[in-house]
Scaffold this motif. Structure first.
Motif, PDB file in Angstrom:
ATOM      1  N   ALA A 107      74.236   9.799 -72.713  1.00 60.81           N
ATOM      2  CA  ALA A 107      73.545  11.090 -72.669  1.00 60.81           C
ATOM      3  C   ALA A 107      72.612  11.326 -73.852  1.00 60.81           C
ATOM      4  N   PHE A 108      73.101  11.151 -75.065  1.00 55.43           N
ATOM      5  CA  PHE A 108      72.319  11.473 -76.252  1.00 55.43           C
ATOM      6  C   PHE A 108      71.666  12.851 -76.137  1.00 55.43           C
ATOM      7  N   GLY A 109      72.441  13.846 -75.697  1.00 53.85           N
ATOM      8  CA  GLY A 109      71.954  15.218 -75.630  1.00 53.85           C
ATOM      9  C   GLY A 109      71.239  15.579 -74.348  1.00 53.85           C
ATOM     10  N   ARG A 110      71.085  14.620 -73.433  1.00 48.75           N
ATOM     11  CA  ARG A 110      70.409  14.895 -72.168  1.00 48.75           C
ATOM     12  C   ARG A 110      71.433  14.917 -71.033  1.00 48.75           C
ATOM     13  N   PRO A 111      71.334  15.858 -70.099  1.00 44.82           N
ATOM     14  CA  PRO A 111      72.278  15.891 -68.981  1.00 44.82           C
ATOM     15  C   PRO A 111      71.968  14.809 -67.951  1.00 44.82           C
ATOM     16  N   TYR A 112      73.018  14.300 -67.329  1.00 47.69           N
ATOM     17  CA  TYR A 112      72.912  13.337 -66.238  1.00 47.69           C
ATOM     18  C   TYR A 112      73.770  13.854 -65.083  1.00 47.69           C
ATOM     19  N   GLY A 113      73.628  13.235 -63.939  1.00 46.15           N
ATOM     20  CA  GLY A 113      74.428  13.706 -62.829  1.00 46.15           C
ATOM     21  C   GLY A 113      74.425  12.757 -61.651  1.00 46.15           C
ATOM     22  N   LEU A 114      75.284  13.067 -60.695  1.00 42.74           N
ATOM     23  CA  LEU A 114      75.335  12.394 -59.405  1.00 42.74           C
ATOM     24  C   LEU A 114      75.497  13.479 -58.348  1.00 42.74           C
ATOM     25  N   LEU A 115      74.550  13.538 -57.422  1.00 46.02           N
ATOM     26  CA  LEU A 115      74.597  14.515 -56.347  1.00 46.02           C
ATOM     27  C   LEU A 115      75.019  13.816 -55.065  1.00 46.02           C
ATOM     28  N   VAL A 116      76.080  14.322 -54.444  1.00 42.79           N
ATOM     29  CA  VAL A 116      76.573  13.775 -53.182  1.00 42.79           C
ATOM     30  C   VAL A 116      76.567  14.882 -52.137  1.00 42.79           C
ATOM     31  N   THR A 117      75.905  14.629 -51.032  1.00 45.76           N
ATOM     32  CA  THR A 117      75.940  15.504 -49.861  1.00 45.76           C
ATOM     33  C   THR A 117      76.414  14.661 -48.684  1.00 45.76           C
ATOM     34  N   PRO A 118      76.577  15.247 -47.496  1.00 45.98           N
ATOM     35  CA  PRO A 118      76.950  14.412 -46.347  1.00 45.98           C
ATOM     36  C   PRO A 118      75.939  13.307 -46.050  1.00 45.98           C
ATOM     37  N   GLU A 119      74.688  13.473 -46.505  1.00 41.10           N
ATOM     38  CA  GLU A 119      73.652  12.472 -46.233  1.00 41.10           C
ATOM     39  C   GLU A 119      73.168  11.750 -47.477  1.00 41.10           C
ATOM     40  N   LYS A 120      73.257  12.376 -48.644  1.00 42.13           N
ATOM     41  CA  LYS A 120      72.630  11.836 -49.853  1.00 42.13           C
ATOM     42  C   LYS A 120      73.657  11.342 -50.864  1.00 42.13           C
ATOM     43  N   HIS A 121      73.221  10.382 -51.664  1.00 39.90           N
ATOM     44  CA  HIS A 121      73.984   9.894 -52.810  1.00 39.90           C
ATOM     45  C   HIS A 121      72.935   9.516 -53.843  1.00 39.90           C
ATOM     46  N   VAL A 122      72.684  10.395 -54.808  1.00 43.32           N
ATOM     47  CA  VAL A 122      71.553  10.199 -55.715  1.00 43.32           C
ATOM     48  C   VAL A 122      71.959  10.510 -57.148  1.00 43.32           C
ATOM     49  N   THR A 123      71.740   9.558 -58.036  1.00 40.28           N
ATOM     50  CA  THR A 123      71.970   9.802 -59.459  1.00 40.28           C
ATOM     51  C   THR A 123      70.755  10.506 -60.047  1.00 40.28           C
ATOM     52  N   ILE A 124      71.001  11.297 -61.090  1.00 42.53           N
ATOM     53  CA  ILE A 124      69.953  12.061 -61.764  1.00 42.53           C
ATOM     54  C   ILE A 124      69.942  11.627 -63.222  1.00 42.53           C
ATOM     55  N   SER A 125      68.827  11.072 -63.666  1.00 42.60           N
ATOM     56  CA  SER A 125      68.776  10.482 -65.000  1.00 42.60           C
ATOM     57  C   SER A 125      67.521  10.892 -65.733  1.00 42.60           C
ATOM     58  N   ALA A 126      67.562  10.716 -67.050  1.00 40.79           N
ATOM     59  CA  ALA A 126      66.416  11.041 -67.898  1.00 40.79           C
ATOM     60  C   ALA A 126      65.460   9.858 -67.956  1.00 40.79           C
ATOM     61  N   LEU A 127      64.177  10.166 -68.133  1.00 46.25           N
ATOM     62  CA  LEU A 127      63.141   9.141 -68.125  1.00 46.25           C
ATOM     63  C   LEU A 127      63.348   8.104 -69.223  1.00 46.25           C
ATOM     64  N   ILE A 128      64.013   8.489 -70.307  1.00 46.87           N
ATOM     65  CA  ILE A 128      64.199   7.570 -71.428  1.00 46.87           C
ATOM     66  C   ILE A 128      64.908   6.286 -70.998  1.00 46.87           C
ATOM     67  N   ASP A 129      65.702   6.335 -69.920  1.00 41.42           N
ATOM     68  CA  ASP A 129      66.446   5.162 -69.458  1.00 41.42           C
ATOM     69  C   ASP A 129      65.670   4.311 -68.462  1.00 41.42           C
ATOM     70  N   GLY A 130      64.439   4.708 -68.142  1.00 46.88           N
ATOM     71  CA  GLY A 130      63.615   3.897 -67.258  1.00 46.88           C
ATOM     72  C   GLY A 130      64.274   3.657 -65.916  1.00 46.88           C
ATOM     73  N   GLY A 131      64.208   2.405 -65.441  1.00 47.87           N
ATOM     74  CA  GLY A 131      64.730   2.070 -64.122  1.00 47.87           C
ATOM     75  C   GLY A 131      66.168   1.614 -64.103  1.00 47.87           C
ATOM     76  N   GLN A 132      66.828   1.553 -65.277  1.00 44.91           N
ATOM     77  CA  GLN A 132      68.210   1.050 -65.306  1.00 44.91           C
ATOM     78  C   GLN A 132      69.160   1.891 -64.454  1.00 44.91           C
ATOM     79  N   PRO A 133      69.102   3.225 -64.495  1.00 39.68           N
ATOM     80  CA  PRO A 133      70.000   3.988 -63.628  1.00 39.68           C
ATOM     81  C   PRO A 133      69.785   3.692 -62.142  1.00 39.68           C
ATOM     82  N   TRP A 134      68.537   3.489 -61.731  1.00 41.84           N
ATOM     83  CA  TRP A 134      68.286   3.126 -60.334  1.00 41.84           C
ATOM     84  C   TRP A 134      68.899   1.766 -60.006  1.00 41.84           C
TER      85      TRP A 134
END
Length: 450
Positions: A107-134
């Motif tokens: 985190a280093f002070g930035r919020p992160y998350g994972l949103l799950v719905t019946p259709e979606k599964h999407v992580t939410i990340s800060a730009l500082i991490d580039g494409g690694q979270p994807w």
């Protein structure tokens, strides 16, 4: 670029058709927005709140199969359906890790998350991490920029779209400020706690999880033996700790060549530094006759185990030996008490009685053991599976717990120092209990003459 990304996904074993479809849509979205993201127009750049960056190709599933991760998410979605939840937004490292199969954010002070719905599964990340979270997300990922306040919450809102109703969040992790901002941005949604329900799901381990925890525990043993090799009179604590850490990092890289190596460490404490279980490594040089606490912690993609043992260098005084043997007696009895149907609180009460008979209860430091899995000293804990007087959880098959009694005798008294022995056990479906820690216990093994 799209063709390369889809080819990379195709090489990942066990990726479902739905996941491939999500990746294809994400790659197309990246193509559509790439000109906007890379714009040198100041106003356009500043006004970019969210984006996609599927950089490279998806990583292999890592520790767990795609079926394992999908099973976790399906159980979550079943719970959501039963409780009438439109979505769940996880913000903690442990639940983001658990429901992605290995993405451990920093985190280093930035919020992160994972949103799950019946259709979606999407992580939410800060730009500082580039494409690694994807790359480490089994399905989708959205990135927010941090040069405008609350872009994280805009990303959540964007992904939820017109979704209304109950949204599950983690009350034990979400800050008061975060709660208020979510309520402000998610108009029409009602926030409700899911932290306790998902913690109970995590307490029961799958066969794949148990296999990882066994490998991790064996790695902890290996780290301890490396510490023994480095131990010697005049050697600083940190030098011994470095030897143990290096051995575990190299072993993990052999076991899991596609894993990320982070937060693997050793606390090697001597003398007065043993009085607390989580005391940091120091520059103190070890002397003959010292009481030593060796604590090795392999972290494999967010999955945690440990080994803790009391050592002595060269010799052990009679006063130290008496306390040490008393603590080992409690440890051995604790191992016998861990079985299906046993209640955490009752185990603690019985061990208290034994400590009292030995005259050591007044020196007891903390609970008698806890669960293992997606947890760390920096983040989560399965608090309902602690062997303490205030926890009434009943032990069940496929739980993984430790037995780790500790006493500390204050400095200046006979036998001064902290004594701790941690052993990890797996409760199996047939009712048997397996000790998966291999490092020996006690004065017959752990007084090292060098």
């Amino acid at each position: 670029m799209l063709e390369k990304m889809l080819a990379g996904v195709s090489r990942c074993s066990g990726v479902s058709e739905r996941a491939r479809g999500v990746v294809a849509a994400t790659a197309a979205a990246w193509q559509r927005c790439s000109r906007c993201v890379s714009s040198n127009d100041v106003d356009t750049f500043r006004d970019t709140a969210t984006m996609r960056m599927p950089n490279g190709v998806k990583q292999s599933p890592g520790l767990f199969s795609a079926e394992e991760v999908e099973g976790r998410v399906n159980r979550l979605r079943h719970h959501m359906e039963q409780e009438g939840l439109a979505a769940c937004l996880f913000t903690s490292i442990h639940n983001v890790n658990y429901y992605t199969g290995g993405f451990t954010y920093c985190a280093f002070g930035r919020p992160y998350g994972l949103l799950v719905t019946p259709e979606k599964h999407v992580t939410i990340s800060a730009l500082i991490d580039g494409g690694q979270p994807w790359r480490r997300s089994p399905q989708d990922n959205i990135i927010y920029t941090d040069w405008k306040k609350d872009n994280y919450f805009r990303a959540v809102t964007e992904e939820l779209g017109t979704t209304k109703g109950k949204v599950g969040v983690e009350e034990d992790h979400l800050s008061v400020e975060g709660w208020a901002k979510l309520q402000h941005h998610l108009q029409g949604a009602t926030l409700t706690d899911v932290s306790q329900a998902v913690m109970r799901m995590r307490m029961i381990k799958s066969k794949e999880e148990i296999a990882v925890l066994k490998n991790s525990t064996a790695t902890a043993d290996l780290g301890a033996w490396a510490c023994v090799d480095a131990l010697g009179e005049g050697v600083p604590e940190y030098e011994v700790a470095l030897a143990g850490t290096q051995a575990m990092v190299r072993r993990i890289s052999e076991l899991y060549p596609d894993s990320e190596l982070m937060d693997i460490w050793v606390w090697f404490q001597s003398g007065i530094n043993t009085d607390g279980a989580h005391n940091p490594v120091t520059t103190r040089r070890i002397q003959k006759g010292d009481i030593i606490s060796c604590n090795t912690f392999p972290m494999i993609a967010g999955y945690y185990t440990s080994l803790e043992r009391t050592f002595f260098l060269d010799h052990c005084s009679d006063a130290h030996l008496k306390v040490w043997e008393g603590n080992i007696a409690v440890h051995k009895r604790g191992l016998e008490l861990i079985r299906p149907g046993a209640k955490c609180s009752e185990i603690a009460h019985e061990l208290n009685e034994l400590y009292a008979q030995l005259g050591l209860l007044k020196y007891r430091m903390f609970g008698y053991g806890h669960s293992f899995g997606a947890m760390c000293h920096y983040y989560g804990r399965e608090a309902d599976l602690e062997l303490r007087e205030d926890i009434d959880t009943v032990l069940q098959p496929n739980m993984v717990v430790s037995m780790e009694p500790m006493v500390t005798v204050p400095e200046g008294q006979p036998g001064a120092g902290g004594y701790r022995e941690l052993t990890i056990l797996v409760i199996h479906d047939d009712g048997s209990v397996e000790n998966i820690t291999g490092f020996p216990v006690g004065p017959n093994h752990n007084i090292f003459k060098k």
